[in-house]
Design a protein around this motif. Structure first.
Motif, PDB file in Angstrom:
ATOM      1  N   ARG A 254     111.469 -22.437  12.036  1.00 50.80           N
ATOM      2  CA  ARG A 254     110.710 -23.684  12.037  1.00 50.80           C
ATOM      3  C   ARG A 254     109.215 -23.378  12.160  1.00 50.80           C
ATOM      4  O   ARG A 254     108.812 -22.477  12.906  1.00 50.80           O
ATOM      5  CB  ARG A 254     111.161 -24.557  13.209  1.00 50.80           C
ATOM      6  N   TYR A 255     108.400 -24.192  11.455  1.00 47.36           N
ATOM      7  CA  TYR A 255     106.963 -23.966  11.428  1.00 47.36           C
ATOM      8  C   TYR A 255     106.222 -25.283  11.642  1.00 47.36           C
ATOM      9  O   TYR A 255     106.647 -26.344  11.172  1.00 47.36           O
ATOM     10  CB  TYR A 255     106.541 -23.358  10.081  1.00 47.36           C
ATOM     11  N   ILE A 256     105.107 -25.196  12.354  1.00 49.76           N
ATOM     12  CA  ILE A 256     104.180 -26.323  12.485  1.00 49.76           C
ATOM     13  C   ILE A 256     102.794 -25.805  12.158  1.00 49.76           C
ATOM     14  O   ILE A 256     102.340 -24.792  12.722  1.00 49.76           O
ATOM     15  CB  ILE A 256     104.198 -26.906  13.909  1.00 49.76           C
TER      16      ILE A 256
ATOM     17  N   GLN B 235     104.895 -20.197  13.159  1.00 52.68           N
ATOM     18  CA  GLN B 235     106.300 -20.273  13.549  1.00 52.68           C
ATOM     19  C   GLN B 235     106.430 -20.782  14.982  1.00 52.68           C
ATOM     20  O   GLN B 235     105.679 -20.394  15.870  1.00 52.68           O
ATOM     21  CB  GLN B 235     106.962 -18.890  13.429  1.00 52.68           C
ATOM     22  N   VAL B 236     107.391 -21.670  15.187  1.00 49.31           N
ATOM     23  CA  VAL B 236     107.657 -22.208  16.520  1.00 49.31           C
ATOM     24  C   VAL B 236     108.674 -21.297  17.198  1.00 49.31           C
ATOM     25  O   VAL B 236     109.822 -21.194  16.760  1.00 49.31           O
ATOM     26  CB  VAL B 236     108.213 -23.644  16.439  1.00 49.31           C
TER      27      VAL B 236
ATOM     28  N   PRO C 114     106.923 -26.250  20.709  1.00 46.58           N
ATOM     29  CA  PRO C 114     105.758 -26.670  19.925  1.00 46.58           C
ATOM     30  C   PRO C 114     104.618 -27.251  20.743  1.00 46.58           C
ATOM     31  O   PRO C 114     103.695 -27.826  20.180  1.00 46.58           O
ATOM     32  CB  PRO C 114     106.353 -27.740  19.003  1.00 46.58           C
TER      33      PRO C 114
ATOM     34  N   ALA D  24     100.840 -26.948  19.838  1.00 45.86           N
ATOM     35  CA  ALA D  24     100.257 -27.633  18.688  1.00 45.86           C
ATOM     36  C   ALA D  24      99.681 -29.003  19.032  1.00 45.86           C
ATOM     37  O   ALA D  24      98.931 -29.571  18.225  1.00 45.86           O
ATOM     38  CB  ALA D  24     101.308 -27.788  17.588  1.00 45.86           C
TER      39      ALA D  24
END
Length: 617
Positions: free
Chosen positions: A545-547, A551-552, A557, A560
């Motif tokens: 998973r990415y935000i 990468q998280v 998260p 962020a």
């Protein structure tokens, strides 16, 4: 403090006008993709505080003559909010009680007769609960539901029920209680009404005999509608045959009963005015916003103290204020969760997120199936924030439904690759597409990027904007990179117009002309974004998973949050709270400055994502 001669009243009015304008600006900016929390705190909130202070500095006389009348008159939402915010920040906590004060004049109140019907109805509801408690057959415990037929109709039905139970009861204690209920039912008779129905049609059940032909027709119509709904989903042949038989019986009864209906039926039905919904005080939204935004240090304790003795709309308003500010409501919470008014229950469920999870989780989960569409979403949100297994399973079962936007969003945030993949086919449903694009942007999956790329050059502008937002949120595109986004001409005709030709909604005075947050999203340059993804794709691992392109990891998260726009920050913050199983706190609606403090706390919170995720599976 200046006296009346020293006050420049035009300046006082200007402060109030500016505060009203800035409240409106705050509401728009708080859901906008163009602002972050820090920008909002340093800009609009600082200016709003200056004008509120400017009003207060003119002293009690200015508040009394300019600000209080706004509260009493119930003007527009933003003006009421600006006025109430000014009073609260000045320590005028009497604002907390304005909903309890009658808005009519004293003379009008004295001339108006006292309405005793609510007291009578409350007494009958209590008797209905006692009757249901005495009914040995659970299927027959319908007294509380039947109160909706009307006080006098239900009283007559209840007297028949008591007479039937007295005839068959042998337990002495139950006989005494039934006798007491019968006496109380007789005492609730309105002036001129008989205490007991003497002439009962022997061919009809007692509960139907007590109804007028019009009331029987209404109940029969409701039963027929219910049967049609069950037939629409029934697959078992025996069940369908049973339902069809019931429908035939009811239709035959309707024909036989038609002779008793007065002519013409339409005129008779038109003569019966429908029960009016209680009117909501128009000031509630403005007051609620002021309660959320005020920075007075004593306000939280004042709200809790007032909520402890509040009733009705005031209780709902104060419980909502606790949720907005992230406060435990204290003793008022339990009363709110058990209240009859769905508006109050909804507010209590929002506030429950800041209460005791171990004690309240089961109570919140029972509200997931509440009859009111106001209550169910609030129960779902709080249950998800607390890591509820029941809520997570509900999300997995219902995410395809048209009104299941919150379920799709939580699946995207807390799910894994499988859950993101399950959302992708829903993009083909035009009615769900915008909502699914919004959810996929929070999934952070490379597969979601691939799915969203398809919609970057769709004919619908909102679809394009949402697809671009989702891709940017995952891979970290710069919203100010002119090569990735189309440059819109601010002087171009609005959508739906062609030069000087009138727009589609120009002559529609009821058309919604207010910009939405989606309207503020940039239009993507589809070819440029697809090319950029081709360049970046190698750095994105399937299943991760990415935000914003990062990468998280196991830390979650929370890092962020300071980087996200006001439009997106609440979703990710609630995810962090959910991954902590309710240990974290995120006020529902408050000053950006206070939310900034919450982001720091959430970023340092140790997530429990692993165990929580396994439990949900």
């Amino acid at each position: 403090m200046p006296d009346g001669d020293e006050i420049v009243w035009t300046i006082v009015e200007e402060h109030l006008d500016e505060a009203e304008f800035l409240v409106e600006q705050w509401r728009n900016a708080r859901r906008s993709p163009l602002h972050t929390l820090s920008e909002l705190a340093e800009g609009i909130e600082a200016r709003l505080a200056a004008h509120v202070d400017g009003l207060s500095c003119n002293g009690p006389l200015a508040l009394e003559q300019v600000v209080w009348p706004v509260i009493e008159d119930g003007a527009e939402l933003d003006r009421v909010a600006a006025a109430a915010l000014t009073l609260l920040d000045a320590g005028e906590f009497r604002v907390l009680e304005v909903l309890d004060e009658p808005r009519a004049s004293t003379e009008e109140a004295e001339e108006e007769p006292v309405d005793e019907e609510p007291v009578r109805l409350a007494g009958l509801r209590e008797l209905a609960e006692r009757l249901d408690a005495l009914e040995p057959d659970p299927a027959e415990r319908t007294a509380v539901e039947e109160v909706e037929l009307g006080p006098e109709t239900w009283r007559q039905l209840a007297l028949h029920r008591v007479a039937r139970q007295l005839a068959s009861e042998t337990d002495e204690a139950r006989l005494m209680e039934l006798g007491e209920i019968r006496v109380l039912l007789s005492g609730h008779a309105p002036p001129g009404a008989a205490a007991v129905v003497e002439d009962v049609d022997e061919e009809l059940p007692p509960e139907w005999a007590a109804l007028t032909p019009e009331q029987r027709a209404q109940r029969r119509a409701a039963d027929l509608e219910d049967i049609e709904q069950q037939l629409a989903v029934a697959t078992d042949d025996e069940e369908r045959a049973r339902l069809q038989g019931l429908r035939l019986v009811l239709e035959e009864e309707a024909v036989a009963d038609a002779e008793d209906l007065p002519e013409p039926v339409a005129e008779a039905e038109a003569a019966d005015e429908p029960a009016r919904e209680p009117e909501l005080d128009p000031r509630i939204e403005g007051l609620a916003l002021a309660f959320a935004l005020s920075s007075h240090p004593e306000l939280g304790d004042r709200i809790r103290a007032r909520a402890a003795k509040a009733e009705g709309p005031s209780l709902g308003l104060l419980l909502g204020a606790c949720a907005d500010r992230g406060l435990h409501p204290g003793p008022a919470l339990d009363r709110g969760l058990l209240h009859d008014d769905p508006v109050v229950v909804q507010a209590a469920l929002r506030a429950a997120a800041f209460g005791e999870r171990p004690r309240l989780l089961a109570m919140v989960e029972t509200q997931l199936q509440h009859r009111s569409p106001l209550v169910r979403p609030a129960a779902f949100e709080t249950a998800m924030l607390w890591g509820s297994r029941a809520a997570w399973e509900l999300a997995q079962q219902t995410y395809k439904a048209p009104n299941a936007g919150p379920m799709r969003l939580w699946l995207a945030c807390l799910g894994d690759e499988r859950h993101a993949q399950a959302l992708v086919p829903l993009l083909d449903d035009e009615a769900l597409r915008h909502d699914v694009l919004w959810a996929l942007g929070f999934s952070g999956r490379a597969s979601a990027v691939e799915a969203c790329l398809r919609w970057l050059d769709d004919d619908d502008e909102t679809t394009r904007r949402l697809a671009g937002e989702a891709v940017a949120a995952i891979i970290g595109l710069d919203p100010e990179d002119d090569t990735l986004w189309e440059q819109e001409d601010p002087d171009a005709p609005a959508p739906g117009t062609d030069g000087d030709a009138p727009g589609e909604n120009e002559d529609d005075l009821g058309a919604d002309l207010v910009d939405t947050p989606e309207d503020e999203l940039p239009l993507p340059n589809a070819a440029a974004i697809r090319k950029r993804w081709e360049q970046l794709r190698g750095g994105f691992t399937a299943g991760q998973r990415y935000i914003l392109g990062k990468q998280v990891g196991r830390e979650g998260p929370g890092w962020a949050l300071p980087l996200l726009s006001c439009r997106r920050v609440d979703v990710v913050a609630r995810e962090v709270v959910a991954r902590s199983q309710g240990a974290g706190r995120w006020p529902v609606r408050t000053l950006a400055l206070r939310h900034q403090q919450a982001t720091s706390a959430l970023a340092e919170l140790k997530p429990q994502a692993g165990s929580l995720h396994r439990a949900r599976r």
